[in-house]
Scaffold this motif. Structure first.
Motif, PDB file in Angstrom:
ATOM      1  N   UNK A  99     132.574  85.682  28.081  1.00 23.51           N
ATOM      2  CA  UNK A  99     133.485  85.284  28.813  1.00 23.51           C
ATOM      3  C   UNK A  99     134.398  86.380  29.018  1.00 23.51           C
ATOM      4  N   UNK A 100     134.342  87.567  28.824  1.00 23.56           N
ATOM      5  CA  UNK A 100     135.108  88.670  29.098  1.00 23.56           C
ATOM      6  C   UNK A 100     136.201  88.941  27.885  1.00 23.56           C
ATOM      7  N   UNK A 101     136.051  88.718  26.934  1.00 28.02           N
ATOM      8  CA  UNK A 101     136.937  88.866  25.643  1.00 28.02           C
ATOM      9  C   UNK A 101     136.393  89.913  24.822  1.00 28.02           C
ATOM     10  N   UNK A 102     136.849  91.103  24.740  1.00 29.65           N
ATOM     11  CA  UNK A 102     136.371  92.217  23.934  1.00 29.65           C
ATOM     12  C   UNK A 102     136.924  92.080  22.559  1.00 29.65           C
ATOM     13  N   UNK A 103     136.133  92.317  21.566  1.00 30.39           N
ATOM     14  CA  UNK A 103     136.725  92.315  20.072  1.00 30.39           C
ATOM     15  C   UNK A 103     137.845  93.149  19.832  1.00 30.39           C
ATOM     16  N   UNK A 104     137.998  94.124  20.414  1.00 28.62           N
ATOM     17  CA  UNK A 104     139.397  94.787  20.210  1.00 28.62           C
ATOM     18  C   UNK A 104     140.406  94.426  20.650  1.00 28.62           C
ATOM     19  N   UNK A 105     140.412  93.324  21.545  1.00 32.38           N
ATOM     20  CA  UNK A 105     141.462  92.605  22.019  1.00 32.38           C
ATOM     21  C   UNK A 105     141.676  91.347  21.073  1.00 32.38           C
ATOM     22  N   UNK A 106     141.043  91.001  20.249  1.00 31.54           N
ATOM     23  CA  UNK A 106     140.909  89.538  19.621  1.00 31.54           C
ATOM     24  C   UNK A 106     140.683  89.950  17.956  1.00 31.54           C
ATOM     25  N   UNK A 107     141.615  90.634  17.397  1.00 31.53           N
ATOM     26  CA  UNK A 107     141.469  90.921  15.972  1.00 31.53           C
ATOM     27  C   UNK A 107     142.031  89.947  15.077  1.00 31.53           C
ATOM     28  N   UNK A 108     142.895  88.947  15.634  1.00 29.26           N
ATOM     29  CA  UNK A 108     143.370  87.675  14.829  1.00 29.26           C
ATOM     30  C   UNK A 108     142.533  86.768  14.801  1.00 29.26           C
ATOM     31  N   UNK A 109     142.099  86.410  13.669  1.00 29.73           N
ATOM     32  CA  UNK A 109     141.321  85.286  13.563  1.00 29.73           C
ATOM     33  C   UNK A 109     141.652  84.028  12.798  1.00 29.73           C
ATOM     34  N   UNK A 110     141.490  82.912  13.371  1.00 30.17           N
ATOM     35  CA  UNK A 110     141.838  81.418  12.680  1.00 30.17           C
ATOM     36  C   UNK A 110     140.699  80.837  12.120  1.00 30.17           C
ATOM     37  N   UNK A 111     140.478  80.733  10.722  1.00 31.02           N
ATOM     38  CA  UNK A 111     139.361  79.936  10.212  1.00 31.02           C
ATOM     39  C   UNK A 111     139.362  78.641  10.810  1.00 31.02           C
ATOM     40  N   UNK A 112     137.848  78.306  10.751  1.00 32.69           N
ATOM     41  CA  UNK A 112     137.667  76.786  11.202  1.00 32.69           C
ATOM     42  C   UNK A 112     138.363  75.823  10.234  1.00 32.69           C
ATOM     43  N   UNK A 113     138.862  74.727  10.701  1.00 33.15           N
ATOM     44  CA  UNK A 113     139.627  73.757   9.991  1.00 33.15           C
ATOM     45  C   UNK A 113     140.970  74.403   9.100  1.00 33.15           C
ATOM     46  N   UNK A 114     141.141  75.541   9.626  1.00 31.94           N
ATOM     47  CA  UNK A 114     142.204  76.248   8.898  1.00 31.94           C
ATOM     48  C   UNK A 114     142.311  76.052   7.474  1.00 31.94           C
ATOM     49  N   UNK A 115     140.798  76.201   7.143  1.00 34.72           N
ATOM     50  CA  UNK A 115     140.542  76.237   5.584  1.00 34.72           C
ATOM     51  C   UNK A 115     139.785  77.412   5.026  1.00 34.72           C
ATOM     52  N   UNK A 116     140.286  78.286   4.087  1.00 38.57           N
ATOM     53  CA  UNK A 116     139.666  79.077   3.579  1.00 38.57           C
ATOM     54  C   UNK A 116     139.881  79.638   2.371  1.00 38.57           C
ATOM     55  N   UNK A 117     139.378  80.641   1.712  1.00 37.82           N
ATOM     56  CA  UNK A 117     139.702  81.099   0.494  1.00 37.82           C
ATOM     57  C   UNK A 117     139.748  82.744   0.484  1.00 37.82           C
ATOM     58  N   UNK A 118     139.554  82.963  -0.893  1.00 39.27           N
ATOM     59  CA  UNK A 118     139.841  84.768  -1.153  1.00 39.27           C
ATOM     60  C   UNK A 118     138.725  85.349  -0.296  1.00 39.27           C
TER      61      UNK A 118
END
Length: 824
Positions: free
Chosen positions: A705-724
Motif C-alpha cells: 500500500x506504499x509504506x516502506x519499512x524505513x518509514x515504519x520502524x515503530x512497531x506496536x505488538x498485537x493486543x499490546x501484549x509482549x515480553x522480553x
C-alpha cells in the motif's frame, strides 16, 4: 553466526563470483555516535590506495548530507596496508547514515544524543546471570555448599573447616570466585549508581527476578556483591581471597554443584595469610594482605555511603567491615595473588599501593580525618601512573585494577596544588598511551595483552575522569576511539559485547557454557578482547572449533576469534563487564522518554506538552471513516498500526489512500498473533522464526500500500501484549517496540456491557483522561483508541474523538505522530 555475518559472507561470495575480491572496509561504531560528540570512522585497505575525501549519505534518501576530508595516511596496521581516519564530527543532525569512499560503503551509522541510552542496564544483565547461590537467569540455586577453608591456621581455622560463603558472582565462564575482582566490580557498580543514578531503571527485585522493589537494579546488583564480601570477611581477623581453583576447569558445564575438590559438593575457600600459597606444583608470589583487603575497604565505604538513607543498619554494618578490613590490609603490606593447582595461569596481581590509596581516600570521604589524606597522598606518589600505561605490556592482571581509582576519589576531595598534582598523574598516563595511539588510524595505544578489552574500558574511564576533573577536552577523541574500538572500529569490525547492539556484528560463539551447551544468550558480557599473536600461539589448550570468519583480518600483530575454543580472546569476564557498565553509564543521557519493564517505549518527551493519538486496526474497522474525517477537520496528525489482514482487506483501501500521506502507519503483526499467554506473560508461545516471518509478512502488506519499512520502524505488538523475547526479536530487525502509556484507560474502549466490571463507558474514559491531565500531566503520552470495536458496544469512543481532541488542546497539548513524539 549472526544475521549480519551471514549477509557479509553472502556479499563476499558475490564479489568472489564476480571476480572482484573486497580489499577495503570502513569501520564504524555500531552503537552510533552522539550528535555533539566526536564521530570518526576508520577506512582500511589491504592495498596502498589513496583517500582524500568521503561523503556522508542519508540512509533513507541516499542523498549526500556532508562532505569531509580524510586524515593523513596512517599506513599499515594489523592486516591492513593503508588506513585513514574519516572525521564527520561537524555534522550534528540525528538520523541514520552511511559513510562512503569511492564506492565502498560503511555499515549503517546512527547519530543522536541517546545512542548509548539503555546500554548500561542491558550490560547489567550479564552480572545477574553470573550470580551464584541463587541464579535468577536459571531460576535455580548453585554452589550452596561453599565451602571448606584452607590456609587459615593463623586465624585458628583448621584446614577443611566448613564456612558459609555462598553468594557473589562467578568470575568468568568458569565458576571460580575471586574477592579481588568481585570487590573491584562491586565498587564500579556502586560508583555507577552514585555518579549516574538517572540512567538506571528498577525492573528487578533484589534476588534478580522480575518486579520493581524501589531500588535501582544496579544498586541491587552491587548489594549482591557487598553481601558476599561481608561473608568473605566474617570476623576482624578472618578474610578470604577466593573460592575454588583451576580444578574447576575439568569440564564445561552449567553452574550446578561441583564435585571436584574431594569434599563432596564443598569447594575450597582460600584464607588470606599474606604468604605464598600452593596446592599443586605452582607457587604464587603473595607478599602481604593489602591488595585484596584494601579493595574490600573501598567497596564497604562506598556501600555504606549509598545505603545510609536506605538501610541504616546495613550501612552501619558496612562501616564496621570497612574499619576491620582497613586493619587487615595493614597486617602485612603487600599483594595477595590467586591460587592455581593444575595450570600456571593465575591473577598475578603485582601492585597494591593503588588499592591502599583508594582505601585511604574512601576512609577520608567518610571520616574527614587528615591522616587519611596524608596516607592516600603517600600511596598515590608511590605509584603515580598505573605501570602498564608506561610499559605497554603486563602479565595477566599484573597491574590490577587496570586504572588507578584512587586518583579520582582523592582529587575530588582536594584543592590547590595537591589536587593538581594528582590530576597530573592521570594526564601523564594518558599521554603515554596517546604517544602510541597517534601512530595508527585506530588510535590504538592499549597493549594486546590478555583481557585487552578490560584495559580499553579502564583507559576510557581514566579519560572521562580527567575531562571531568579539569574540563579539558583535549583527549576527547582518544577517549571516544577506545569506546569506538569496543563497538566495531577495530580490524575485525565487530562489537566486543555480546548482543550489543542487537542489530550489529557481536560475539555469538563465546567461551561460555551458557551459550555453548544451551544457546542461552549472555547479554551484555564483555569478552576478553584481542591478544598479541605471539601470546595466542603460546597458550595451552586453545583450538578453534570452526572456520575462522575473521581470518581475513588476523595478522602477525594481533588476533581475535569469535570461537568457543579461544578462551584468551573470546571469554566474557564479570569484572570487565562491571567496569563497562560504569563507562556506558557515563555516556548515557538522562532519558526524557520512558520505557516499561521490557524496554518498550511507552512515553515521549516528558518535558514537552505533546501527545500522540494512536489507532490500531485488525478485523474491526467500523470507526475508520469517522476517525479520518475528525482528524482532517481538526488538522491533527495521528499514528496507525495495522495488521496485514487489515491492509489486505479491500474494504479498507480508500481509507488507507486517504490517510497514508498525512499520518504515520506502522506494523501490528500480520495475523494479530498472541505472543504470550495472558496469565503467564514470560512464557512465549510463538517461535522466533514464526514471529519474524509474521512481521516480514506485515511489512510486505505495508509495502503493497506504499509504506516502506524505513518509514515504519515503530512497531506496536498485537493486543499490546509482549515480553522480553518479542522485544528482543523485534530489535534484531531494527524496530522500536512501542505501546500506549500505562495508566491511561482509553484502550478500554473495546469493552462492552456484557463484560461486567471490565466495561468502561466513554464518559468514564474521558473523565479519567482529563483528571490525569489536570492532576499530573500528559506530557509525551501515547493515547490509544481502537479503530473498530465489538458491535455489542453502542458507546463508541471514536464518536467522542472531537471532544477528546478539543479537551486536550484547551489544556495546551499539541498532537504529533508517534515517530515525532519518540524522535531520537
Amino acid at each position: 553466526m549472526n544475521k549480519m555475518r551471514l549477509c557479509a559472507l553472502f556479499l563476499l561470495v558475490l564479489t568472489s563470483l564476480s571476480g572482484v575480491a573486497q580489499d577495503t572496509w570502513i569501520r564504524v561504531n555500531q552503537l552510533g555516535y552522539k550528535s555533539a560528540g566526536k564521530k570518526v570512522a576508520v577506512w582500511a585497505s589491504k592495498t596502498d590506495k589513496k583517500v582524500s575525501s568521503f561523503t556522508l549519505k542519508d540512509k533513507k534518501t541516499n542523498k549526500v548530507v556532508y562532505k569531509g576530508k580524510s586524515s593523513k595516511a596512517f599506513g599499515a596496521y594489523g592486516p591492513f596496508v593503508q588506513s585513514y581516519r574519516l572525521d564527520f564530527s561537524a555534522f550534528l543532525k540525528p538520523g541514520r547514515y552511511i559513510v562512503e569512499v569511492d564506492g565502498v560503503a560503511s555499515p549503517e551509522i546512527r547519530i543522536g544524543e541517546d545512542v548509548y541510552n539503555g546500554t548500561a542496564d542491558f550490560t547489567l544483565r550479564y552480572m545477574r546471570q553470573q550470580r551464584t547461590l541463587f541464579n535468577p537467569f536459571l531460576k535455580d540455586s548453585c554452589h550452596t555448599h561453599d565451602g571448606f577453608t584452607l590456609y587459615g591456621a593463623s586465624a585458628g581455622l583448621k584446614d577443611s573447616t566448613q564456612i558459609d560463603v555462598g553468594g557473589g558472582w562467578h568470575d568468568a565462564s568458569d565458576y571460580l570466585q575471586y574477592a579481588t575482582t568481585s570487590a573491584n566490580a562491586t565498587y564500579h557498580l556502586l560508583a555507577a549508581y552514585r555518579d549516574f543514578p538517572n540512567v538506571f531503571t528498577d525492573y528487578k527485585q533484589a534476588n534478580g527476578l522480575d518486579g520493581s522493589n524501589g531500588i535501582k537494579d544496579v544498586l541491587d546488583e552491587a548489594k549482591w556483591g557487598l553481601d558476599w564480601l561481608v561473608k568473605m570477611h566474617p570476623q576482624p581477623h578472618i578474610m578470604f581471597n577466593q573460592i575454588a581453583d583451576d580444578r574447576d576447569h575439568a569440564s564445561m558445564r552449567m553452574p550446578g554443584e561441583d564435585p571436584f575438590y574431594g569434599r563432596g559438593y564443598e569447594r575450597p575457600v582460600y584464607f588470606i595469610d599474606g604468604k605464598p600459597q600452593q596446592r599443586g606444583k605452582f607457587l604464587n608470589n603473595t607478599t602481604g594482605t593489602s591488595s585484596t583487603a584494601a579493595k574490600f575497604v573501598s567497596a564497604f565505604n562506598l556501600g555504606a555511603q549509598l545505603f545510609a538513607s536506605k538501610n541504616v543498619d546495613y550501612s552501619q554494618l558496612l562501616q564496621q567491615k570497612a574499619e576491620t578490613a582497613f586493619s587487615f590490609a595493614h597486617q602485612k603490606l603487600g599483594v595477595t595473588q590467586t591460587v592455581s593447582v593444575k595450570s600456571p595461569y593465575i591473577y598475578a596481581e603485582d601492585n597494591w599501593v593503588d588499592d591502599m590509596e583508594l582505601a585511604y581516600a574512601t576512609m577520608y570521604g567518610r571520616n574527614k580525618d587528615q591522616k587519611y589524606v596524608d596516607g592516600a597522598l603517600k600511596y598515590a606518589r608511590e605509584e603515580s601512573i598505573t605501570p602498564w600505561l608506561v610499559k605497554d605490556t603486563a602479565n595477566h592482571y599484573q597491574y590490577y585494577p587496570f586504572i588507578n581509582l584512587g586518583h579520582y576519589e582523592l582529587a575530588k576531595q582536594l584543592d590547590g596544588a595537591k589536587r593538581e598534582e594528582i590530576i597530573a598523574y592521570y594526564k601523564e598516563g594518558i599521554e603515554q598511551v596517546w604517544g602510541r595511539a597517534q601512530q595508527n588510524a585506530f588510535y590504538r595505544g592499549v597493549p594486546f595483552i590478555w583481557c585487552s578489552n578490560n584495559l580499553t574500558v579502564s583507559f576510557a574511564i581514566q579519560c572521562v575522569w580527567y575531562a571531568e576533573l579539569t574540563k579539558d577536552k583535549q583527549y576527547e577523541e582518544l577517549m571516544q576511539a577506545n569506546i569506538d574500538w569496543l563497538f566495531g572500529v577495530n580490524p575485525w569490525g565487530t562489537s566486543m559485547v555480546y548482543g550489543l547492539p542487537a542489530w550489529g556484528d557481536t560475539p555469538v560463539d563465546p567461551h561460555s557454557a551458557f551459550t555453548h551447551l544451551h544457546n542461552y544468550p549472555i547479554d551484555g558480557g564483555l569478552v576478553d578482547g584481542p591478544v598479541y599473536t605471539s601470546i595466542f600461539n603460546n597458550l595451552i589448550g586453545i583450538r578453534l572449533n570452526e572456520e575462522d570468519e575473521y581470518k581475513n583480518f588476523q595478522s602477525d600483530l594481533v588476533v581475535y576469534h569469535d570461537d568457543y575454543g579461544d578462551y584468551s580472546s573470546n571469554e566474557p569476564t564479570m569484572d570487565g563487564t562491571a567496569s563497562l557498565i560504569y563507562l556506558l553509564a557515563s555516556q548515557e543521557q538522562q532519558e526524557t522518554r520512558k520505557k516499561d519493564r521490557y524496554g518498550v517505549l511507552v512515553q515521549g518527551d516528558t518535558t514537552a506538552r505533546k501527545v500522540s493519538l494512536v489507532f490500531t486496526g485488525h478485523d474491526l474497522n467500523d470507526g475508520k471513516d469517522v476517525i479520518a474525517e475528525v482528524l482532517r477537520k481538526n488538522k491533527v496528525e495521528a499514528s496507525f498500526f495495522f495488521t496485514g489482514d487489515f491492509l489486505r482487506n479491500p474494504e479498507n483501501q480508500l481509507f488507507l489512500n486517504a490517510i497514508k500521506s498525512k499520518h504515520y502507519i506502522g506494523p501490528h503483526s500480520d495475523k494479530h498473533l498472541l505472543y504470550a499467554p495472558w496469565e503467564k506473560r514470560d512464557s512465549t508461545i510463538i517461535s522466533r522464526e514464526n514471529f519474524l516471518k509474521d512481521l516480514e509478512d506485515n511489512y510486505r502488506a505495508l509495502q503493497a500500500v506504499g509504506i516502506k519499512k524505513d518509514n515504519a520502524l515503530f512497531f506496536m505488538p498485537a493486543y499490546e501484549w509482549y515480553n522480553d523475547d518479542v522485544v528482543r526479536w523485534a530489535s534484531t530487525l531494527g524496530l522500536y517496540t512501542v505501546n500506549y502509556t500505562p495508566g491511561l484507560r482509553t484502550a478500554a474502549d473495546y469493552t462492552f456491557p456484557g463484560m461486567g466490571n471490565k466495561y468502561m463507558s466513554s464518559e468514564a474514559i474521558l473523565e479519567q483522561l482529563y483528571n490525569r491531565a489536570d492532576l499530573k500531566n500528559l506530557n509525551g503520552h501515547i493515547i490509544l483508541v481502537h479503530l473498530g470495536v465489538d458491535e455489542r458496544r453502542a458507546d463508541k469512543l471514536y464518536n467522542r474523538l472531537p471532544e477528546l481532541i478539543n479537551g486536550l488542546k484547551k489544556r495546551g497539548y499539541s498532537f504529533v505522530k508517534i515517530n515525532e513524539l519518540l524522535a531520537q
